[in-house]
Design a protein around this motif. Structure first.
Motif, PDB file in Angstrom:
ATOM      1  N   SER A   1       0.696  -1.189  -0.024  1.00 36.02           N
ATOM      2  CA  SER A   1       0.049  -0.081  -0.094  1.00 36.02           C
ATOM      3  C   SER A   1       0.850   1.175  -0.061  1.00 36.02           C
ATOM      4  CB  SER A   1      -0.939  -0.023   1.217  1.00 36.02           C
ATOM      5  OG  SER A   1      -0.249  -0.087   2.256  1.00 36.02           O
ATOM      6  N   GLY A   2       2.233   1.149   0.096  1.00 35.50           N
ATOM      7  CA  GLY A   2       3.065   2.135  -0.338  1.00 35.50           C
ATOM      8  C   GLY A   2       3.401   2.924   0.872  1.00 35.50           C
ATOM      9  N   SER A   3       3.333   2.333   2.312  1.00 27.56           N
ATOM     10  CA  SER A   3       3.763   2.995   3.493  1.00 27.56           C
ATOM     11  C   SER A   3       5.151   3.252   3.292  1.00 27.56           C
ATOM     12  CB  SER A   3       3.475   1.983   4.560  1.00 27.56           C
ATOM     13  OG  SER A   3       1.980   1.936   4.732  1.00 27.56           O
ATOM     14  N   THR A   4       5.983   2.628   3.090  1.00 29.53           N
ATOM     15  CA  THR A   4       7.479   2.959   3.038  1.00 29.53           C
ATOM     16  C   THR A   4       7.900   4.201   2.127  1.00 29.53           C
ATOM     17  OG1 THR A   4       8.169   0.673   3.373  1.00 29.53           O
ATOM     18  CG2 THR A   4       9.838   2.201   2.330  1.00 29.53           C
ATOM     19  N   LEU A   5       7.183   4.058   0.832  1.00 27.50           N
ATOM     20  CA  LEU A   5       7.359   5.265   0.158  1.00 27.50           C
ATOM     21  C   LEU A   5       6.767   6.563   0.463  1.00 27.50           C
ATOM     22  CD1 LEU A   5       6.327   3.641  -3.272  1.00 27.50           C
ATOM     23  CD2 LEU A   5       8.428   3.423  -2.036  1.00 27.50           C
ATOM     24  N   LEU A   6       5.618   6.390   1.102  1.00 27.33           N
ATOM     25  CA  LEU A   6       5.062   7.723   1.748  1.00 27.33           C
ATOM     26  C   LEU A   6       5.819   8.143   2.974  1.00 27.33           C
ATOM     27  CD1 LEU A   6       2.714   9.632   2.092  1.00 27.33           C
ATOM     28  CD2 LEU A   6       1.467   7.955   3.314  1.00 27.33           C
ATOM     29  N   ALA A   7       6.285   7.284   3.687  1.00 24.76           N
ATOM     30  CA  ALA A   7       7.075   7.604   4.838  1.00 24.76           C
ATOM     31  C   ALA A   7       8.517   8.388   4.468  1.00 24.76           C
ATOM     32  CB  ALA A   7       7.401   6.494   5.854  1.00 24.76           C
ATOM     33  N   ALA A   8       9.098   7.984   3.201  1.00 26.02           N
ATOM     34  CA  ALA A   8      10.184   8.504   2.791  1.00 26.02           C
ATOM     35  C   ALA A   8      10.089   9.914   2.358  1.00 26.02           C
ATOM     36  CB  ALA A   8      10.931   7.438   1.721  1.00 26.02           C
ATOM     37  N   ALA A   9       8.732   9.944   1.515  1.00 19.87           N
ATOM     38  CA  ALA A   9       8.447  11.316   1.183  1.00 19.87           C
ATOM     39  C   ALA A   9       8.097  12.405   2.174  1.00 19.87           C
ATOM     40  CB  ALA A   9       7.130  11.391   0.482  1.00 19.87           C
ATOM     41  N   MET A  10       7.611  12.104   3.183  1.00 18.10           N
ATOM     42  CA  MET A  10       7.352  12.785   4.452  1.00 18.10           C
ATOM     43  C   MET A  10       8.754  13.157   5.180  1.00 18.10           C
ATOM     44  SD  MET A  10       4.132  11.038   6.269  1.00 18.10           S
ATOM     45  CE  MET A  10       2.373  11.343   5.968  1.00 18.10           C
ATOM     46  N   GLU A  11       9.712  12.336   5.243  1.00 19.95           N
ATOM     47  CA  GLU A  11      10.956  12.621   5.836  1.00 19.95           C
ATOM     48  C   GLU A  11      11.982  13.206   4.825  1.00 19.95           C
ATOM     49  OE1 GLU A  11      11.289  12.556   9.053  1.00 19.95           O
ATOM     50  OE2 GLU A  11       9.186  11.635   9.164  1.00 19.95           O
ATOM     51  N   GLY A  12      11.669  13.570   3.599  1.00 26.00           N
ATOM     52  CA  GLY A  12      12.638  14.273   2.652  1.00 26.00           C
ATOM     53  C   GLY A  12      13.652  13.238   2.198  1.00 26.00           C
ATOM     54  N   ARG A  13      13.161  12.152   1.941  1.00 22.61           N
ATOM     55  CA  ARG A  13      13.958  11.076   1.161  1.00 22.61           C
ATOM     56  C   ARG A  13      13.524  10.860  -0.102  1.00 22.61           C
ATOM     57  NH1 ARG A  13      15.133  12.096   6.598  1.00 22.61           N
ATOM     58  NH2 ARG A  13      16.453  10.827   7.447  1.00 22.61           N
ATOM     59  N   ARG A  14      14.140  10.207  -1.158  1.00 24.07           N
ATOM     60  CA  ARG A  14      13.623   9.868  -2.232  1.00 24.07           C
ATOM     61  C   ARG A  14      13.363   8.141  -2.392  1.00 24.07           C
ATOM     62  NH1 ARG A  14      18.332  10.180  -6.129  1.00 24.07           N
ATOM     63  NH2 ARG A  14      19.618   9.829  -3.984  1.00 24.07           N
ATOM     64  N   ALA A  15      12.197   7.891  -3.043  1.00 27.53           N
ATOM     65  CA  ALA A  15      11.888   6.522  -3.015  1.00 27.53           C
ATOM     66  C   ALA A  15      11.243   6.006  -4.429  1.00 27.53           C
ATOM     67  CB  ALA A  15      10.671   6.656  -1.906  1.00 27.53           C
ATOM     68  N   ILE A  16      11.713   4.743  -4.536  1.00 29.72           N
ATOM     69  CA  ILE A  16      11.012   4.103  -5.832  1.00 29.72           C
ATOM     70  C   ILE A  16      10.471   2.835  -5.250  1.00 29.72           C
ATOM     71  CG2 ILE A  16      11.813   2.711  -7.844  1.00 29.72           C
ATOM     72  CD1 ILE A  16      13.930   4.883  -8.112  1.00 29.72           C
ATOM     73  N   GLY A  17       9.393   2.321  -5.672  1.00 23.75           N
ATOM     74  CA  GLY A  17       8.719   1.185  -5.163  1.00 23.75           C
ATOM     75  C   GLY A  17       8.358   0.307  -6.426  1.00 23.75           C
ATOM     76  N   ALA A  18       7.987  -1.061  -6.072  1.00 23.08           N
ATOM     77  CA  ALA A  18       7.331  -1.773  -7.073  1.00 23.08           C
ATOM     78  C   ALA A  18       6.457  -2.747  -6.304  1.00 23.08           C
ATOM     79  CB  ALA A  18       8.436  -2.937  -7.883  1.00 23.08           C
ATOM     80  N   GLU A  19       5.233  -3.078  -7.055  1.00 24.22           N
ATOM     81  CA  GLU A  19       4.086  -3.624  -6.557  1.00 24.22           C
ATOM     82  C   GLU A  19       3.329  -4.527  -7.729  1.00 24.22           C
ATOM     83  OE1 GLU A  19       1.339  -5.717  -4.983  1.00 24.22           O
ATOM     84  OE2 GLU A  19       2.796  -4.664  -3.756  1.00 24.22           O
ATOM     85  N   MET A  20       3.466  -5.811  -7.740  1.00 29.22           N
ATOM     86  CA  MET A  20       2.617  -6.869  -8.928  1.00 29.22           C
ATOM     87  C   MET A  20       1.419  -6.724  -8.861  1.00 29.22           C
ATOM     88  SD  MET A  20       3.738 -10.711  -7.215  1.00 29.22           S
ATOM     89  CE  MET A  20       3.283 -11.194  -8.804  1.00 29.22           C
ATOM     90  N   ASP A  21       0.597  -6.831  -7.795  1.00 27.26           N
ATOM     91  CA  ASP A  21      -0.760  -6.829  -7.616  1.00 27.26           C
ATOM     92  C   ASP A  21      -1.632  -5.549  -8.153  1.00 27.26           C
ATOM     93  OD1 ASP A  21      -3.457  -8.401  -6.970  1.00 27.26           O
ATOM     94  OD2 ASP A  21      -3.332  -6.415  -5.786  1.00 27.26           O
ATOM     95  N   PRO A  22      -2.111  -5.612  -9.390  1.00 25.22           N
ATOM     96  CA  PRO A  22      -2.855  -4.153 -10.051  1.00 25.22           C
ATOM     97  C   PRO A  22      -3.756  -3.518  -8.887  1.00 25.22           C
ATOM     98  CG  PRO A  22      -2.862  -5.980 -11.497  1.00 25.22           C
ATOM     99  CD  PRO A  22      -2.452  -6.688 -10.330  1.00 25.22           C
ATOM    100  N   ARG A  23      -4.489  -4.212  -8.130  1.00 23.13           N
ATOM    101  CA  ARG A  23      -5.471  -3.768  -7.152  1.00 23.13           C
ATOM    102  C   ARG A  23      -4.699  -2.756  -6.124  1.00 23.13           C
ATOM    103  NH1 ARG A  23      -9.810  -6.978  -4.645  1.00 23.13           N
ATOM    104  NH2 ARG A  23      -8.029  -8.361  -4.015  1.00 23.13           N
ATOM    105  N   THR A  24      -3.495  -3.486  -5.464  1.00 21.41           N
ATOM    106  CA  THR A  24      -2.768  -3.170  -4.490  1.00 21.41           C
ATOM    107  C   THR A  24      -1.914  -1.742  -5.028  1.00 21.41           C
ATOM    108  OG1 THR A  24      -3.013  -5.040  -3.488  1.00 21.41           O
ATOM    109  CG2 THR A  24      -1.061  -3.418  -2.795  1.00 21.41           C
ATOM    110  N   TYR A  25      -1.663  -1.889  -6.271  1.00 24.57           N
ATOM    111  CA  TYR A  25      -0.645  -0.743  -6.852  1.00 24.57           C
ATOM    112  C   TYR A  25      -1.681   0.317  -7.102  1.00 24.57           C
ATOM    113  CZ  TYR A  25       1.423   1.737 -10.787  1.00 24.57           C
ATOM    114  OH  TYR A  25       1.930   2.474 -11.642  1.00 24.57           O
TER     115      TYR A  25
END
Length: 220
Positions: free
Chosen positions: A167-191
């Motif tokens: 659901s993108g928690s790591t990516l959201l946390a990274a953005a909130m803390e001023g980091r860059r982030a890239i993620g991948a998710e294989m399930d279309p609904r979850t993506y």
């Protein structure tokens, strides 16, 4: 491209997946293939050469030892597992016995000494209230807990990768803390849930400074 931190929450062992499928609705069932020792080794072999500083991998108690063995086999120093403790876990709805309140985090780094701003002690546990993210999928992580991990293991502007983004928690946390982030998710609904959450779930200037490098957050 080298990254600063791999922070990811891959599938757990068959024991956890089987338990999640008991007494739950279709929307909260774990549909991914459960982790195996071979999958744990593949993660370590794939990401160790690309990662400069830290590998942070969530798991259950069964899979934790597979991650530990896999990262040690590629020559990384592996610490004792860190506990992710949910203070108010969801009760067990089927069968008897205690509810599951703890998950485990395998933390590893290259064997080279850590110096400067990256040196120093870090928590051995994270105590989580157990709140459910707004874009809930099975296994979603508390955003405040993920922000704490991002602060503890990365510096502003660092690049974090989550190859099992959910659901993108790591990516959201990274953005909130001023980091860059890239993620991948294989399930279309979850993506789709993750993309919606990242686009609408926060206003970046309220939480963190704009990225020094000016990079945009992405989910791939």
């Amino acid at each position: 491209t080298a990254i600063d931190c791999l922070c990811t929450d891959p599938p757990y062992s068959e024991r956890t997946h089987a338990g999640q499928r008991t007494g739950t609705s279709r929307d909260t069932t774990i549909d991914y293939e459960p982790l195996s020792p071979e999958m744990a080794r593949e993660i370590a072999v794939s990401w160790a050469p690309r990662t400069r500083h830290w590998a942070i991998i969530f798991s259950d108690h069964v899979a934790q030892r597979w991650h530990e063995e896999a990262w040690a086999a590629v020559g990384w120093y592996v610490f004792s597992p860190v506990i992710w403790l949910k203070l108010h876990p969801v009760p067990r709805f089927a069968g008897d016995g205690p509810t599951n309140s703890a998950e485990y985090i395998t933390v590893a780094r290259p064997r080279k000494p850590v110096r400067g701003e990256r040196a120093g002690s870090r928590p051995g546990d994270y105590r989580i209230k157990g709140s459910i993210p707004q874009s809930f999928v099975a296994g979603s992580k508390d955003i405040n807990g993920m922000r704490a991990i991002v602060r503890d293991y990365t510096l502003p502007g660092d690049l974090i990768v989550d190859c099992f983004s959910g659901s993108g928690s790591t990516l959201l946390a990274a953005a909130m803390e001023g980091r860059r982030a890239i993620g991948a998710e294989m399930d279309p609904r979850t993506y789709a849930k993750a993309v919606h959450r990242l686009q609408a779930g926060y206003t970046l200037p309220m939480f963190a400074p704009v990225n020094p490098a000016g990079d945009s957050l992405s989910v791939e």
